[in-house]
Design an enzyme around this catalytic site. Structure first.
Site, short mmCIF file in Angstrom:
data_model
loop_
_atom_site.label_atom_id
_atom_site.label_comp_id
_atom_site.label_asym_id
_atom_site.label_seq_id
_atom_site.Cartn_x
_atom_site.Cartn_y
_atom_site.Cartn_z
N HIS A 1 0.84 -1.20 0.00
CA HIS A 1 0.00 0.00 0.00
C HIS A 1 0.88 1.25 0.00
O HIS A 1 1.89 1.29 0.69
CB HIS A 1 -0.87 0.04 1.26
CG HIS A 1 -1.97 -0.98 1.27
ND1 HIS A 1 -2.91 -1.04 2.26
CD2 HIS A 1 -2.27 -1.98 0.41
CE1 HIS A 1 -3.75 -2.03 2.01
NE2 HIS A 1 -3.37 -2.62 0.90
N TYR B 1 -8.38 4.87 8.88
CA TYR B 1 -8.36 5.24 10.29
C TYR B 1 -9.45 6.29 10.49
O TYR B 1 -9.40 7.36 9.88
CB TYR B 1 -7.01 5.86 10.67
CG TYR B 1 -5.87 4.86 10.78
CD1 TYR B 1 -5.22 4.39 9.65
CD2 TYR B 1 -5.44 4.41 12.03
CE1 TYR B 1 -4.16 3.48 9.76
CE2 TYR B 1 -4.38 3.51 12.14
CZ TYR B 1 -3.76 3.05 11.00
OH TYR B 1 -2.72 2.15 11.12
N PRO C 1 -1.38 0.44 19.61
CA PRO C 1 -1.30 -0.10 18.24
C PRO C 1 -1.63 0.89 17.11
O PRO C 1 -1.45 0.54 15.94
CB PRO C 1 -2.32 -1.24 18.25
CG PRO C 1 -3.28 -0.89 19.32
CD PRO C 1 -2.51 -0.14 20.36
N LYS D 1 3.18 -0.14 15.01
CA LYS D 1 4.64 -0.14 15.15
C LYS D 1 5.26 -1.28 15.96
O LYS D 1 6.47 -1.48 15.91
CB LYS D 1 5.07 1.18 15.82
CG LYS D 1 4.90 2.40 14.94
CD LYS D 1 5.90 2.40 13.80
CE LYS D 1 5.63 3.45 12.78
NZ LYS D 1 5.78 2.99 11.42
N TYR E 1 5.02 6.72 9.53
CA TYR E 1 4.21 5.52 9.30
C TYR E 1 4.98 4.50 8.46
O TYR E 1 4.98 3.31 8.76
CB TYR E 1 2.88 5.89 8.62
CG TYR E 1 1.84 4.81 8.75
CD1 TYR E 1 0.86 4.86 9.74
CD2 TYR E 1 1.84 3.71 7.90
CE1 TYR E 1 -0.09 3.86 9.88
CE2 TYR E 1 0.91 2.69 8.03
CZ TYR E 1 -0.06 2.78 9.02
OH TYR E 1 -0.99 1.77 9.15
#
Ligand code: FAD
Ligand code: DHB
Length: 395
Positions: free
Chosen positions: A75, A204, A295, A299, A387
């Protein structure tokens, strides 16, 4: 008592222990991994699913990336959804071409176990009563039991890769470690569902009812999470109620959430936790045994892999040159990354969850932050570069 010997004794066959064992093997260093669960249990545990580019690159270089490259979903962005609208963070554009790979932790562990065993590696499952000792001397040992017999494994170093509830961290004498901790007043209710993911990338979502996350494991299997109470009673959540709540929180104009049978469900509490230092004598803590992140930044697994890369480099220097210089810096080098990742995970968590003690000011501030992150290129870039994974630093 039966006696064994190896160079590095590793406690725990999670991602940290298995990656360390294989990295050492590739440098010609022997290790034995002691795991108190069965091989089937560690390979079926449903946990993380997002691999940073650096984790993928490392697994590939180690020769355990074949299935990951075939079956992993690459992604190049995520969606932040709030006020019912989605906003894409474009990793490829913001980070100069980097992305993430969706591939379940259980599959990573399976691939690593297969690689260790194919290379003649020693991973002992179902061991009991593991006790690291004498690690404040140059002759550490790990005592344990297996099938009712007592064993003593002599080694040069002990790697505590045994997770948050492991035995290595509590074996260090009182007063040596300083703990830094924050608990969050919520948890995640997660499901694995036989339902094709309703979006191509992770979503998210910030909502009045709380955070929701749409993720996936394959193009057929969805993984979804809902913010819940830290001690949420799962029996109060029928599959129908879970889907209803996901539908409500994730709703967005012109978008449909596909439902399907729930294959697995569980509740995870959330905390930030770090111990300093991550080493005592010849015992080195790596991964969740030394730190936990909430979470939301995806990571935990990636940070565990980063730790053992540093440890493997230090041990390799020791066995090649006799110098402990790099090993002596292990904790300091790891903690630089650990605290940056803690900051990012805390920030993502704070931005996206509803706090029970929150007030209308905080809620508007959170929405303003989401608006800023999704409309300012520098702000979006800080999210993207964290990220996809910060570069490794070796000093
Ligand atoms: P672990 O994977 O915990 O491995 C430690 C190993 O040591 C285990 O196999 C354990 O059985 C073994 N062990 C423990 N005690 C002993 C002992 N006394 N003797 C011998 N062996 C022992 N991260 C995310 O990014 N996203 C997620 O969605 C996510 N979900 C999670 C859900 C749960 C329920 C948990 C617990 C963690 C989750 N994480 C998630 C975090 C992520 O999975 C961890 O950060 C990652 O597993 C860390 O790897 P590790 O090897 O350090 O520890
Ligand atoms: C998943 C877990 C996470 O913690 C996250 O931030 C994203 C995805 C997952 O399990 O797929």
């Amino acid at each position: 008592m039966q006696k064994l010997r190896t160079q590095v004794g590793i406690v725990g066959a999670g991602p940290a222990g298995l990656v360390l064992s294989h990295l050492l093997h590739l440098e010609g260093i022997d290790s034995i991994v002691l795991e108190n669960r069965s091989r089937q249990y560690v390979q079926e545990r449903v946990r993380a699913g997002v691999l940073e580019q650096g984790t993928v690159d490392l697994l590939t270089q180690m020769g355990v990336g074949d299935r990951l490259r075939k079956e992993g979903l690459v992604h190049y962005g995520i969606e932040l959804r709030f006020r019912g609208r989605g906003h894409r963070i474009d990793f490829r554009e913001l980070t100069g071409g980097k992305g993430i790979t969706i591939y379940a932790q259980a599959e990573v562990v399976k691939d690593l176990n297969d690689a260790r065993i194919a290379a003649g590696g020693q991973v002992f499952f179902d061991v009991e009563d593991v006790r690291p000792c004498d690690f404040d001397t140059s002759e550490p040992k790990i005592r344990y039991q297996k099938d009712g017999d007592e064993y003593e494994l002599a080694c040069d170093f002990v790697a505590g890769c045994d997770g948050f509830h492991g035995i290595c961290r509590p074996s260090i004498p009182a007063g040596v470690l300083t703990e830094y901790e924050r608990e969050y007043p919520f948890g995640w209710l997660g499901i694995l569902a036989d339902a094709a993911p309703s979006a191509e990338e992770l979503v998210y979502c910030y909502h009045d009812h709380g955070f929701a996350l749409l993720s996936m494991r394959t193009s057929q299997i969805g993984r979804l999470y809902l913010q819940c109470k830290p001690d949420e009673d799962l029996t109060q959540w029928s599959d129908e109620k879970i889907w209803q709540e996901l539908q409500l929180r994730l709703a967005s104009d012109g978008w449909k959430l596909t439902e399907g049978p729930v294959l697995q469900k569980g509740v995870t509490g959330m905390r930030s936790f770090v111990v300093e230092p991550m080493q005592y004598g010849r015992l080195f803590l790596a991964g969740d045994s030394a730190h936990i992140v909430p979470p939301t930044g995806a990571k935990g697994l990636n940070l565990a892999v980063a730790d053992v890369q540093v440890l493997a480099r230090g041990l390799t220097q020791f066995y090649k040159t006799g110098s402990q210089d790099f090993l002596n810096q292990y904790s300091q080098v790891c903690l630089r990354r650990v605290w940056k990742v803690q900051r990012f995970s805390w920030w993502m968590t704070s931005m996206l969850h509803r706090f029970p003690e929150g007030n209308p000011f905080d809620e508007r501030r959170q929405l303003a932050e989401l608006d800023y992150v999704t409309s300012s290129r520098p702000a979006a870039t800080t999210l993207a570069e964290n990220y996809v994974g910060l570069p490794m630093e070796w000093s």
